[in-house]
Write an enzyme that holds these catalytic residues in place. Structure first.
Site, PDB file in Angstrom:
ATOM      1  N   GLU A  56       4.526 -15.074   2.410  1.00 37.38           N
ATOM      2  CA  GLU A  56       3.679 -14.098   3.098  1.00 37.38           C
ATOM      3  C   GLU A  56       3.823 -14.315   4.597  1.00 37.38           C
ATOM      4  O   GLU A  56       3.965 -15.452   5.062  1.00 37.38           O
ATOM      5  CB  GLU A  56       2.218 -14.299   2.655  1.00 37.38           C
ATOM      6  CG  GLU A  56       1.185 -13.475   3.393  1.00 37.38           C
ATOM      7  CD  GLU A  56       1.380 -11.979   3.217  1.00 37.38           C
ATOM      8  OE1 GLU A  56       1.736 -11.343   4.240  1.00 37.38           O
ATOM      9  OE2 GLU A  56       1.201 -11.459   2.107  1.00 37.38           O
ATOM     10  N   ASP A  83       9.473 -14.612   6.291  1.00 41.74           N
ATOM     11  CA  ASP A  83      10.119 -13.426   5.764  1.00 41.74           C
ATOM     12  C   ASP A  83      10.797 -13.714   4.426  1.00 41.74           C
ATOM     13  O   ASP A  83      11.657 -14.598   4.337  1.00 41.74           O
ATOM     14  CB  ASP A  83      11.141 -12.910   6.776  1.00 41.74           C
ATOM     15  CG  ASP A  83      11.790 -11.631   6.325  1.00 41.74           C
ATOM     16  OD1 ASP A  83      12.905 -11.697   5.774  1.00 41.74           O
ATOM     17  OD2 ASP A  83      11.172 -10.559   6.497  1.00 41.74           O
ATOM     18  N   ASP A 106       3.527  -3.138   1.636  1.00 45.46           N
ATOM     19  CA  ASP A 106       3.183  -2.165   2.677  1.00 45.46           C
ATOM     20  C   ASP A 106       3.911  -0.851   2.399  1.00 45.46           C
ATOM     21  O   ASP A 106       5.138  -0.828   2.331  1.00 45.46           O
ATOM     22  CB  ASP A 106       3.585  -2.723   4.039  1.00 45.46           C
ATOM     23  CG  ASP A 106       3.014  -1.919   5.201  1.00 45.46           C
ATOM     24  OD1 ASP A 106       2.838  -0.690   5.045  1.00 45.46           O
ATOM     25  OD2 ASP A 106       2.741  -2.508   6.255  1.00 45.46           O
ATOM     26  N   LYS A 110       4.151   6.947   6.615  1.00 39.44           N
ATOM     27  CA  LYS A 110       4.779   8.014   7.398  1.00 39.44           C
ATOM     28  C   LYS A 110       6.277   8.078   7.093  1.00 39.44           C
ATOM     29  O   LYS A 110       6.950   7.049   7.039  1.00 39.44           O
ATOM     30  CB  LYS A 110       4.552   7.772   8.890  1.00 39.44           C
ATOM     31  CG  LYS A 110       3.085   7.884   9.310  1.00 39.44           C
ATOM     32  CD  LYS A 110       2.914   7.671  10.801  1.00 39.44           C
ATOM     33  CE  LYS A 110       1.443   7.793  11.203  1.00 39.44           C
ATOM     34  NZ  LYS A 110       1.242   7.557  12.648  1.00 39.44           N
ATOM     35  N   LYS A 181      -9.739  -6.238  -5.375  1.00 38.58           N
ATOM     36  CA  LYS A 181     -10.581  -5.288  -4.653  1.00 38.58           C
ATOM     37  C   LYS A 181      -9.733  -4.158  -4.071  1.00 38.58           C
ATOM     38  O   LYS A 181     -10.145  -3.003  -4.031  1.00 38.58           O
ATOM     39  CB  LYS A 181     -11.358  -6.003  -3.549  1.00 38.58           C
ATOM     40  CG  LYS A 181     -12.384  -6.998  -4.054  1.00 38.58           C
ATOM     41  CD  LYS A 181     -13.061  -7.724  -2.905  1.00 38.58           C
ATOM     42  CE  LYS A 181     -14.040  -8.764  -3.415  1.00 38.58           C
ATOM     43  NZ  LYS A 181     -14.658  -9.538  -2.314  1.00 38.58           N
ATOM     44  N   PHE A 182      -8.539  -4.510  -3.623  1.00 43.00           N
ATOM     45  CA  PHE A 182      -7.629  -3.511  -3.058  1.00 43.00           C
ATOM     46  C   PHE A 182      -7.287  -2.449  -4.100  1.00 43.00           C
ATOM     47  O   PHE A 182      -7.344  -1.246  -3.828  1.00 43.00           O
ATOM     48  CB  PHE A 182      -6.356  -4.205  -2.570  1.00 43.00           C
ATOM     49  CG  PHE A 182      -5.320  -3.269  -2.022  1.00 43.00           C
ATOM     50  CD1 PHE A 182      -5.335  -2.890  -0.683  1.00 43.00           C
ATOM     51  CD2 PHE A 182      -4.323  -2.752  -2.835  1.00 43.00           C
ATOM     52  CE1 PHE A 182      -4.381  -2.019  -0.180  1.00 43.00           C
ATOM     53  CE2 PHE A 182      -3.372  -1.881  -2.338  1.00 43.00           C
ATOM     54  CZ  PHE A 182      -3.403  -1.519  -1.006  1.00 43.00           C
ATOM     55  N   GLU A 183      -6.958  -2.894  -5.301  1.00 38.86           N
ATOM     56  CA  GLU A 183      -6.599  -1.952  -6.354  1.00 38.86           C
ATOM     57  C   GLU A 183      -7.810  -1.124  -6.779  1.00 38.86           C
ATOM     58  O   GLU A 183      -7.688   0.086  -7.034  1.00 38.86           O
ATOM     59  CB  GLU A 183      -6.021  -2.687  -7.559  1.00 38.86           C
ATOM     60  CG  GLU A 183      -5.529  -1.759  -8.655  1.00 38.86           C
ATOM     61  CD  GLU A 183      -4.821  -2.482  -9.786  1.00 38.86           C
ATOM     62  OE1 GLU A 183      -4.452  -1.811 -10.769  1.00 38.86           O
ATOM     63  OE2 GLU A 183      -4.625  -3.703  -9.681  1.00 38.86           O
TER      64      GLU A 183
END
Length: 201
Positions: A56, A83, A106, A110, A181-183
């Site tokens: 991460e 990375d 991520d 856009k 929580k994100f999901e």
């Protein structure tokens, strides 16, 4: 347990040696983008017979994961800051991983930023080459167009085979993958979550 820096491993200042880090030889799974560490810690706790590497770039997330691991007394989890592409290119030998997980990378929503997305043909070819035959590449995203991109790229990679046996080609959400929580927020906002599981042929 402590965190390690990918640049130190890439430069050779520190050896890449999971067997020494864990003090044993065991199946090894790499999670790319462990975020705040909820899923990573839960999966490591649920599979003590498997060694987990979490890579991460977000340092606060690694700090959270470090605390979660310490609280749970996990000995089968190692953290890497940096990375993942550099790590795979320079350090991870071919045919050495027993799984790669990429959960909610991520999305760069856009269109002009789509080229920054992780799951691209060159990356998938690299990741597949680091898996042992039969080992899975498991991805999940809540962005429909990124899910389509992931499937198209992986379908085109000759080293990978889609394991889905559904007519639409998507893998049903595995019950063992923790709901973060994100999901939960993504679902509450009306975004479907797609799982894809490929295996190295």
């Amino acid at each position: 347990m402590r965190g390690r820096d990918v640049p130190a491993l890439v430069s050779g200042r520190e050896p890449y040696d999971p067997q020494a880090w864990f003090g044993r030889r065991a199946p090894l799974v790499l999670e790319i983008g462990s975020g705040m560490g909820e899923t990573t810690a839960a999966l490591a706790a649920a599979a003590p017979e498997v060694d987990h590497l979490a890579v991460e770039v977000y340092e606060p997330g690694l700090a959270q994961l470090l605390m979660r691991a310490a609280e749970a007394g996990l000995t089968n989890l190692q953290l890497l800051r940096g990375d993942a592409v550099e790590l795979l290119c320079a350090c991870v030998p071919p045919d050495s991983l027993d799984g790669i997980r990429i959960f909610f990378p991520d999305p760069w929503p856009k269109r002009r930023h789509h080229k920054r997305r992780l799951v691209q043909p060159a990356f998938v070819a690299l990741a597949a080459s680091r898996l042992r035959p039969g080992a899975p590449l498991h991805m999940a995203t809540d962005w429909a167009d990124y899910a389509d991109q992931m499937r198209a790229v992986c379908d085109a990679e000759p080293l990978l085979r889609n394991t889905a046996d559904t007519p639409d080609g998507w893998t049903p959400r595995p019950g063992w993958r923790p709901m973060t929580k994100f999901e939960q927020r993504a679902r509450s906002e009306g975004r479907d979550v797609r799982d894809l599981i490929y295996v190295r042929v």
